[in-house]
Design a protein around this motif. Structure first.
Motif, PDB file in Angstrom:
ATOM      1  N   SER A  98      13.405 -17.418 -38.358  1.00  0.00           N
ATOM      2  CA  SER A  98      11.920 -18.179 -38.762  1.00  0.00           C
ATOM      3  C   SER A  98      11.697 -18.221 -40.105  1.00  0.00           C
ATOM      4  O   SER A  98      10.705 -18.819 -40.544  1.00  0.00           O
ATOM      5  CB  SER A  98      11.805 -17.468 -37.958  1.00  0.00           C
ATOM      6  N   GLY A  99      11.414 -17.147 -40.566  1.00  0.00           N
ATOM      7  CA  GLY A  99      11.140 -16.408 -41.805  1.00  0.00           C
ATOM      8  C   GLY A  99      11.433 -17.714 -42.653  1.00  0.00           C
ATOM      9  O   GLY A  99      10.885 -17.911 -43.421  1.00  0.00           O
ATOM     10  N   ARG A 100      13.053 -17.446 -42.743  1.00  0.00           N
ATOM     11  CA  ARG A 100      13.244 -19.322 -43.412  1.00  0.00           C
ATOM     12  C   ARG A 100      12.615 -20.803 -42.963  1.00  0.00           C
ATOM     13  O   ARG A 100      12.623 -21.051 -44.427  1.00  0.00           O
ATOM     14  CB  ARG A 100      15.019 -19.169 -43.257  1.00  0.00           C
ATOM     15  N   LEU A 134       3.765 -13.427 -44.346  1.00  0.00           N
ATOM     16  CA  LEU A 134       5.212 -14.146 -43.206  1.00  0.00           C
ATOM     17  C   LEU A 134       5.073 -12.273 -42.083  1.00  0.00           C
ATOM     18  O   LEU A 134       5.158 -13.093 -40.608  1.00  0.00           O
ATOM     19  CB  LEU A 134       6.092 -13.801 -44.147  1.00  0.00           C
ATOM     20  N   VAL A 135       5.255 -11.392 -42.251  1.00  0.00           N
ATOM     21  CA  VAL A 135       5.461  -9.981 -41.630  1.00  0.00           C
ATOM     22  C   VAL A 135       4.237 -11.074 -39.973  1.00  0.00           C
ATOM     23  O   VAL A 135       4.760 -10.478 -39.236  1.00  0.00           O
ATOM     24  CB  VAL A 135       5.301  -9.037 -41.662  1.00  0.00           C
ATOM     25  N   GLU A 136       2.840 -11.129 -40.667  1.00  0.00           N
ATOM     26  CA  GLU A 136       1.864 -11.839 -39.553  1.00  0.00           C
ATOM     27  C   GLU A 136       2.537 -12.600 -38.801  1.00  0.00           C
ATOM     28  O   GLU A 136       1.992 -12.132 -37.634  1.00  0.00           O
ATOM     29  CB  GLU A 136       0.922 -11.122 -40.573  1.00  0.00           C
ATOM     30  N   ALA A 196      11.238 -10.849 -42.115  1.00  0.00           N
ATOM     31  CA  ALA A 196      10.473 -11.629 -44.063  1.00  0.00           C
ATOM     32  C   ALA A 196      11.249 -10.355 -44.932  1.00  0.00           C
ATOM     33  O   ALA A 196      11.822 -11.836 -45.572  1.00  0.00           O
ATOM     34  CB  ALA A 196       9.282 -10.611 -44.374  1.00  0.00           C
ATOM     35  N   LEU A 197      12.004  -9.921 -44.858  1.00  0.00           N
ATOM     36  CA  LEU A 197      12.577  -9.280 -46.052  1.00  0.00           C
ATOM     37  C   LEU A 197      14.120 -10.533 -45.941  1.00  0.00           C
ATOM     38  O   LEU A 197      14.486 -10.541 -47.144  1.00  0.00           O
ATOM     39  CB  LEU A 197      13.681  -8.033 -45.427  1.00  0.00           C
TER      40      LEU A 197
END
Length: 151
Positions: free
Chosen positions: A109-111, A124-126, A145-146
């Motif tokens: 999802s982050g990517r 992004l964490v939020e 996110a990391l």
């Protein structure tokens, strides 16, 4: 805080806000993305599921092949009137019967978010952990996110 929502309808990913390059959908997942997202239900588990729950598992696999989902997000997608319309109980039983790596889904999802627009690490964490976002746990969102490269 901006909250982007991806809506899956009939197998297509539609971007509702902040899509960057003309609103195009994120790139299709590779076979390794799908494998990392979920594995088949075990024989013992599958035999204990009802027909609707087995169908919800099939739907869940399809969604996971398109996009990353948190547990709560996947249950919501499966049970939503705008998604598949399964009962919350059937959607929950289906998702809980699957062996899904939620951390890897958070990274996926982050990517996908970073492919559409820029995010700070905390942003992004939020987005990933927000109830109006993806509904990952804070730990899953931090991992995602990391791994996505925002942190």
């Amino acid at each position: 805080m901006r909250n982007l929502k991806l809506v899956l309808a009939a197998g297509a990913v539609l971007c509702l806000a902040g899509c960057g390059d003309g609103g195009s959908a994120p790139a299709s997942p590779t076979s390794s993305d799908v494998t990392a997202a979920s594995t088949p239900v075990g024989a013992e588990e599958a035999s204990s599921l009802t027909g609707p729950q087995k169908n919800a598992v099939r739907s869940a696999r399809n969604y996971l092949s398109i996009s990353g989902f948190s547990r709560d997000g996947l249950i919501t997608q499966l049970s939503s009137e705008y998604g598949d319309g399964y009962s919350v109980a059937d959607a929950t039983a289906a998702v809980d019967s699957m062996d899904i790596n939620w951390n890897e889904n958070a990274a996926k999802s982050g990517r996908q978010y970073l492919s559409m627009t820029g995010f700070s690490c905390s942003g992004l964490v939020e987005q990933l952990s927000s109830d109006t976002g993806d509904k990952y746990t804070t730990a899953q969102a931090q991992y995602g996110a990391l791994q996505a490269g925002a942190c």
